[in-house]
Motif scaffolding. Structure first.
Motif, short mmCIF file in Angstrom:
data_model
loop_
_atom_site.label_atom_id
_atom_site.label_comp_id
_atom_site.label_asym_id
_atom_site.label_seq_id
_atom_site.Cartn_x
_atom_site.Cartn_y
_atom_site.Cartn_z
N GLU A 185 0.83 -1.20 0.00
CA GLU A 185 0.00 0.00 0.00
C GLU A 185 0.87 1.26 0.00
OE1 GLU A 185 -4.01 -0.96 2.34
OE2 GLU A 185 -2.23 -1.21 3.60
N PHE A 186 0.28 2.36 -0.50
CA PHE A 186 0.99 3.62 -0.61
C PHE A 186 0.18 4.71 0.07
CE2 PHE A 186 1.87 7.57 -3.11
CZ PHE A 186 3.16 7.78 -2.64
N GLU A 187 0.85 5.49 0.89
CA GLU A 187 0.25 6.63 1.56
C GLU A 187 0.51 7.85 0.69
OE1 GLU A 187 1.02 9.42 5.52
OE2 GLU A 187 2.42 7.84 4.94
N SER A 188 -0.51 8.35 0.03
CA SER A 188 -0.32 9.44 -0.93
C SER A 188 -0.25 10.81 -0.29
CB SER A 188 -1.46 9.43 -1.96
OG SER A 188 -2.72 9.55 -1.32
N GLU A 189 -0.77 10.93 0.94
CA GLU A 189 -0.74 12.24 1.60
C GLU A 189 0.54 12.41 2.40
OE1 GLU A 189 -4.24 12.30 3.95
OE2 GLU A 189 -5.62 12.20 2.23
N GLN A 190 0.70 13.57 3.00
CA GLN A 190 1.87 13.91 3.80
C GLN A 190 3.13 13.66 2.98
OE1 GLN A 190 1.65 12.43 7.88
NE2 GLN A 190 -0.56 12.19 7.69
N GLU A 191 4.10 12.97 3.55
CA GLU A 191 5.36 12.73 2.84
C GLU A 191 5.30 11.49 1.97
OE1 GLU A 191 8.60 12.76 5.59
OE2 GLU A 191 7.83 14.48 6.67
N GLY A 192 4.28 10.67 2.18
CA GLY A 192 4.14 9.46 1.38
C GLY A 192 5.05 8.35 1.88
N SER A 193 4.52 7.15 1.99
CA SER A 193 5.32 5.99 2.37
C SER A 193 4.65 4.74 1.85
CB SER A 193 5.48 5.91 3.90
OG SER A 193 4.23 5.65 4.51
N ILE A 194 5.42 3.65 1.79
CA ILE A 194 4.92 2.37 1.30
C ILE A 194 4.95 1.38 2.46
CG2 ILE A 194 5.38 0.43 -0.24
CD1 ILE A 194 6.53 2.43 -2.23
N THR A 195 3.87 0.64 2.62
CA THR A 195 3.83 -0.41 3.64
C THR A 195 3.64 -1.76 2.96
OG1 THR A 195 1.43 -0.39 3.97
CG2 THR A 195 2.73 1.20 5.22
N GLU A 196 4.15 -2.80 3.59
CA GLU A 196 3.94 -4.16 3.08
C GLU A 196 3.50 -5.05 4.24
OE1 GLU A 196 6.10 -7.89 0.77
OE2 GLU A 196 7.25 -6.07 1.22
N THR A 197 2.50 -5.86 3.99
CA THR A 197 2.00 -6.80 4.98
C THR A 197 1.91 -8.18 4.34
OG1 THR A 197 0.69 -5.08 6.06
CG2 THR A 197 0.10 -7.36 6.55
N VAL A 198 2.38 -9.20 5.05
CA VAL A 198 2.27 -10.58 4.61
C VAL A 198 1.41 -11.31 5.63
CG1 VAL A 198 3.49 -12.69 3.98
CG2 VAL A 198 4.56 -10.46 3.55
N LEU A 199 0.32 -11.90 5.16
CA LEU A 199 -0.63 -12.55 6.05
C LEU A 199 -0.66 -14.05 5.80
CD1 LEU A 199 -3.50 -9.96 5.66
CD2 LEU A 199 -2.01 -10.22 7.64
N TYR A 200 -0.88 -14.80 6.85
CA TYR A 200 -0.90 -16.25 6.80
C TYR A 200 -2.27 -16.75 7.23
CZ TYR A 200 0.40 -21.08 7.97
OH TYR A 200 0.47 -22.44 8.04
N PRO A 201 -3.13 -17.10 6.28
CA PRO A 201 -4.43 -17.68 6.66
C PRO A 201 -4.20 -19.05 7.29
CG PRO A 201 -4.44 -16.89 4.39
CD PRO A 201 -3.02 -16.93 4.84
#
Length: 260
Positions: A169-185
């Motif tokens: 995901e990308f945060e378009s506001e403020q300074e902007g940053s990218i997050t990554e999440t890995v989920l295990y069902p």
């Protein structure tokens, strides 16, 4: 025909990480698949179609003699656009059919480094558009000292590979940053909790990178959007509103595939 099919299948499987992963992603019993690889058995018409679709190859080509198959496969690979031109084209959405099962709204939980000993609760919404699974995440809340209200929105995509869900995901506001999440069902039949890890930037101080265990809890369809967002915030780890299953996981009292 068994021998040709077995040779062709072994050839094409060599392009993947493991046959175990192939079986998981196709949904075929590994013992039965090994019979196909050894030439001891042939797939039904249904399974042949599933294998052909998975490897993006014509069914009749899988049944052709090995020399013809290898030559045709090499020709197809030479004429396909290089994945390096758009490495994410093959990454998202992955197994769309499996990923569709996880569409909906979730409360996300993770230990926030901005406020030690507190859990951040946000809301994530997964929906499908034009063959892709998009995400929208909203985080908001006041810190323990009732600082000014913090708000962040992320937009991104998720994919399904090897029984894991990947969210970028990308945060378009403020300074902007990218997050990554890995989920295990943990269980195919159980989709209330999705456990995993998340990586991003802390709100404070100085937007430093961090990683944390993360657990998503499905929001019931009868819950309104307003009610779902009202629960978002920053809570002490022992707050009464924190689900014990969530608290235990974030405090590492259970493993990645712990019991519910």
């Amino acid at each position: 025909m068994n021998e040709n099919f077995a040779k062709n299948l072994r050839h094409i499987c060599a392009e993947r990480v493991s046959t175990a992963q192939i079986c998981r992603e196709i949904g075929i019993n590994p013992q039965q698949f090994n019979r196909y690889l050894s030439g001891a058995g042939m797939p039904s018409a249904h399974n042949l179609r599933r294998i052909a679709l998975y490897f993006d190859v014509m069914e009749h080509l899988l049944l052709s003699d090995n020399a013809t198959f290898v030559a045709a496969r090499g020709h197809l690979n030479r004429n396909r656009p290089s994945v390096h031109k758009d490495p994410f084209a093959n990454a998202f959405p992955g197994d769309l059919a499996r990923l569709r099962h996880y569409a909906g709204a979730y409360h996300i939980h993770f230990l926030t480094p901005s406020w030690p000993d507190h859990i951040m609760i946000g809301a994530t919404f997964i929906d499908e558009e034009n063959g892709q699974m998009n995400t929208r995440t909203i985080e908001r809340g006041r810190g323990p000292s009732q600082e000014r209200l913090q708000r962040t929105r992320y937009d991104g995509r998720c994919s399904f590979h090897g029984s894991r869900i990947f969210v970028v995901e990308f945060e378009s506001e403020q300074e902007g940053s990218i997050t990554e999440t890995v989920l295990y069902p943990a269980h195919r039949q159980q989709r209330t909790y999705l456990r995993g890890m998340t990586l991003g930037l802390a709100w404070r101080p100085r937007r430093m990178p961090y990683s944390s265990r993360a657990i998503w809890k499905k929001i019931e369809s009868r819950v309104s959007l307003r009610s779902a967002l009202e629960k978002c915030g920053i809570y002490p780890v022992n707050h009464a509103s924190i689900d014990p299953t969530i608290r235990n996981f974030l405090l590492e009292k259970t493993g990645m595939a712990g019991e519910e």
